[in-house]
Write a protein that holds these residues in place. Structure first.
Motif, short mmCIF file in Angstrom:
data_model
loop_
_atom_site.label_atom_id
_atom_site.label_comp_id
_atom_site.label_asym_id
_atom_site.label_seq_id
_atom_site.Cartn_x
_atom_site.Cartn_y
_atom_site.Cartn_z
N UNK A 47 -6.30 -6.89 1.15
CA UNK A 47 -5.72 -6.16 2.26
C UNK A 47 -4.51 -6.88 2.82
N UNK A 48 -3.51 -6.12 3.16
CA UNK A 48 -2.27 -6.65 3.72
C UNK A 48 -2.15 -6.28 5.18
N UNK A 49 -2.32 -5.00 5.48
CA UNK A 49 -2.18 -4.51 6.85
C UNK A 49 -2.97 -3.23 7.00
N UNK A 50 -3.50 -3.05 8.20
CA UNK A 50 -4.28 -1.86 8.53
C UNK A 50 -3.79 -1.33 9.87
N UNK A 93 1.46 -5.12 -7.04
CA UNK A 93 1.44 -3.67 -6.88
C UNK A 93 0.87 -3.41 -5.49
N UNK A 94 1.57 -2.61 -4.73
CA UNK A 94 1.13 -2.30 -3.37
C UNK A 94 0.56 -0.88 -3.33
N UNK A 95 -0.61 -0.78 -2.73
CA UNK A 95 -1.32 0.49 -2.65
C UNK A 95 -1.53 0.91 -1.21
N UNK A 96 -1.40 2.18 -0.98
CA UNK A 96 -1.73 2.78 0.30
C UNK A 96 -3.15 3.34 0.20
N UNK A 97 -3.89 3.26 1.31
CA UNK A 97 -5.26 3.76 1.31
C UNK A 97 -5.58 4.40 2.65
N UNK A 98 -6.50 5.35 2.61
CA UNK A 98 -6.94 6.04 3.81
C UNK A 98 -8.45 5.99 3.91
N UNK A 99 -8.94 5.79 5.12
CA UNK A 99 -10.38 5.72 5.33
C UNK A 99 -10.73 5.85 6.79
N UNK A 107 -13.46 -1.31 -0.55
CA UNK A 107 -14.56 -0.38 -0.80
C UNK A 107 -14.77 0.60 0.34
N UNK A 108 -14.16 0.35 1.50
CA UNK A 108 -14.34 1.22 2.64
C UNK A 108 -13.32 2.35 2.70
#
Length: 122
Positions: A47-50, A93-99, A107-108
């Motif tokens: 994780x980088x930033x939330x 590689x930078x990934x965007x995620x939603x949760x 995993x969340x």
């Protein structure tokens, strides 16, 4: 199903800046939490930033504090990652995620983009 599309990656020299974007589609709102993760070859995804999309409260990994800024534009269902003073160790590689849970554990997060490559040369 939610779709996340990242853009803005590229190659820069150490000390440079990049701005990543993550656009969410097929949703009315982008969810409670949006995050940026990164993964270097042979390494685990970290994780980088939330950001809490409602309040705008942001959390950062120690490695990027003071250099990266996460922000959101709810009306456009878009999240950004502004990166300054980039270092070779930021290459990944930078990934965007939603949760719905705003923590750094991959995993969340239910939805992921395809990733955008960031390469920082010394």
């Amino acid at each position: 199903q939610v779709q996340l599309v990242e853009s803005g990656g590229g190659s820069v020299q150490a000390g440079g800046s990049l701005r990543l974007s993550c656009a969410a589609s097929r949703v009315t709102t982008i969810g409670k939490c949006m995050a940026w993760f990164r993964q270097a070859p042979g390494e685990e995804r970290e994780g980088v930033a939330v950001i809490y999309t409602g309040s705008g409260t942001a959390l950062y990994a120690d490695a990027v504090k003071g250099r990266f800024t996460i922000s959101r534009e709810n009306g456009k269902n878009t999240v950004y990652l502004q990166m300054h003073r980039l270092k070779p160790e930021d290459t990944a590689m930078y990934y965007c995620a939603a949760g719905e849970t705003c923590i750094f554990s991959p995993s969340w997060y239910n939805y992921w983009g395809q990733g955008t490559q960031v390469t920082v040369s010394s």
